[in-house]
Design a protein around this motif. Structure first.
Motif, short mmCIF file in Angstrom:
data_model
loop_
_atom_site.label_atom_id
_atom_site.label_comp_id
_atom_site.label_asym_id
_atom_site.label_seq_id
_atom_site.Cartn_x
_atom_site.Cartn_y
_atom_site.Cartn_z
N MET A 1 121.51 11.19 -5.16
CA MET A 1 122.58 11.93 -4.49
C MET A 1 122.10 13.32 -4.07
O MET A 1 122.46 13.81 -3.01
N LEU A 2 121.28 13.94 -4.95
CA LEU A 2 120.75 15.26 -4.63
C LEU A 2 119.84 15.19 -3.40
O LEU A 2 119.88 16.04 -2.52
N ILE A 6 120.38 17.06 0.16
CA ILE A 6 119.40 18.01 0.72
C ILE A 6 118.99 17.59 2.14
O ILE A 6 118.99 18.41 3.06
N ILE A 7 118.66 16.30 2.28
CA ILE A 7 118.20 15.83 3.60
C ILE A 7 119.35 15.87 4.62
O ILE A 7 119.21 16.40 5.72
N GLY A 8 120.50 15.28 4.25
CA GLY A 8 121.64 15.26 5.17
C GLY A 8 122.15 16.66 5.46
O GLY A 8 122.49 16.97 6.61
N GLY A 9 122.22 17.51 4.41
CA GLY A 9 122.72 18.86 4.61
C GLY A 9 121.83 19.68 5.51
O GLY A 9 122.32 20.45 6.36
#
Length: 377
Positions: A1-2, A6-9
């Protein structure tokens, strides 16, 4: 989830930064949108989202006082049409977009007069029918044309009466490749004649109008027949009439450039007078029901070779109407916007070069009509 966060955000933050900041850096032309209605809002949205556009919407203009001082997508409504000049100077506007597709010609003319007081380039949204049919999108602006500024709405004629004379009939148009002749052909085709004979001496222009009509009316049963011929050839005119036996003839072929005919008067006589006589004789001999000659306002008290030859051609037609079973009619018009030989293209070229505009007299007044109006009449 992290990892997903990070990637999507990071991608989401980059997109926001790109759309809201970097895209604005590419803007080079500060733009004022006239019309804060649905069309104007669509224009602003498209300009803000488009990566290719170099227009930055700065504000709206609208005469609806209820919208004044409101913000639409962060863009303020700055005032009414009467304040265009002051707003352009205050906000350093480079470009004006008229975004009211339903404007009448009078309203557009009034708005354009205000825009013309400024140094900003004025463009207009495509016509409402082009937007609805999907031919053009709201961000495909065009320059304001002279035809847009006619100052009145086009005159609409009784189509039912016209249809009675043309539908399922054989129609012949001389000068079919010219600006007036080609528009006559387009309008005739809308009434589904059985055959439409396109007669002219310029092979390229006849070829072009034939292709255009076949493409535009591909679903109709109209037979388009191109004929390359000179109206000065009496035998050829007789042969054409005998071959096709038209019910109606529209005679639009003529030399109409006044200065050129002053230098070549014999050609004006041969084409405008003798040519008309040849076509009229052939029409009368073969029992054409109606013959319509396209004349000129320069035939009124003519002061030029072109005007004199057109007046004499009218007299030929009038004389034949008295002695023939064919109904002969002559219609005069002069300043047709967009026609070949019109003064408007000359004025436009002169303005683009920075002048001077060669107006004959400071108090000269010209009354204009569009090509479709002229052809309808």
């Amino acid at each position: 989830m992290l990892l997903v966060l990070i990637i999507g955000g990071s991608r989401f933050c980059w997109r926001i930064y790109r759309d809201l900041y970097l895209s604005r850096l590419t803007f080079s032309k500060r733009t004022l949108i006239i019309g804060a209605g649905s069309a104007g809002t669509m224009v602003a949205r498209q300009l803000l989202k488009s990566k290719e556009s170099d227009l930055q919407p700065v504000g709206f203009i609208d005469d609806d006082t209820k919208k004044h001082h409101l913000d639409i997508m962060g863009i303020p409504v700055l005032g009414g049409v009467g304040k265009i000049d002051a707003i352009v100077k205050k906000f350093k506007i480079d470009n004006i977009v008229i975004a009211i597709p339903s404007l009448s010609r009078k309203e557009l003319n009034s708005i354009f007069k205000e825009c013309a007081k400024t140094d900003a380039k004025t463009q207009i949204l495509p016509m409402l029918e082009d937007l609805m049919t999907g031919k053009l999108s709201v961000n495909q602006f065009r320059d304001v044309q002279v035809e847009d500024l006619l100052g009145r709405d086009p005159i609409v004629l009784n189509d039912d009466k016209i249809s009675e004379d043309i539908t399922n009939k054989v129609v012949l148009v001389t000068g079919a490749g010219g600006s007036i002749g080609s528009e006559i052909c387009r309008q005739i085709a809308q009434f589904n004649p059985e055959k439409l004979v396109l007669l002219g001496h310029g092979e390229n222009s006849i070829y072009s109008i034939e292709l255009e009509l076949k493409e535009s009316f591909r679903d109709s049963s109209i037979e388009f027949i191109p004929v390359i011929a000179e109206i000065q050839d009496a035998k050829k005119m007789m042969s054409v009439m005998e071959t096709f036996l038209p019910d109606v003839v529209y005679h639009a072929a003529a030399h109409k450039h006044v200065p050129l005919m002053e230098r070549n008067p014999e050609e004006a006589v041969k084409n405008n007078m003798i040519g008309t006589l040849n076509v009229a004789n052939a029409a009368s001999w073969h029992g054409v029901k109606t013959f319509v000659m396209i004349s000129s306002d320069k035939a009124v008290n003519p002061t030029s070779v072109m005007g004199a030859t057109k007046r004499l051609a009218e007299m030929i037609v009038q004389h034949m109407d008295e002695s023939s079973n064919t109904k002969f009619v002559a219609v005069r018009f002069g300043n047709v916007l967009g026609s070949r030989g019109s003064v408007i293209p000359l004025f436009k070229r002169q303005i683009e070069k920075g002048g001077p505009v060669t107006v004959t007299h400071p108090e000269m007044v010209r009354y204009f009509m569009t090509i479709p109006e002229a052809s309808s009449w």
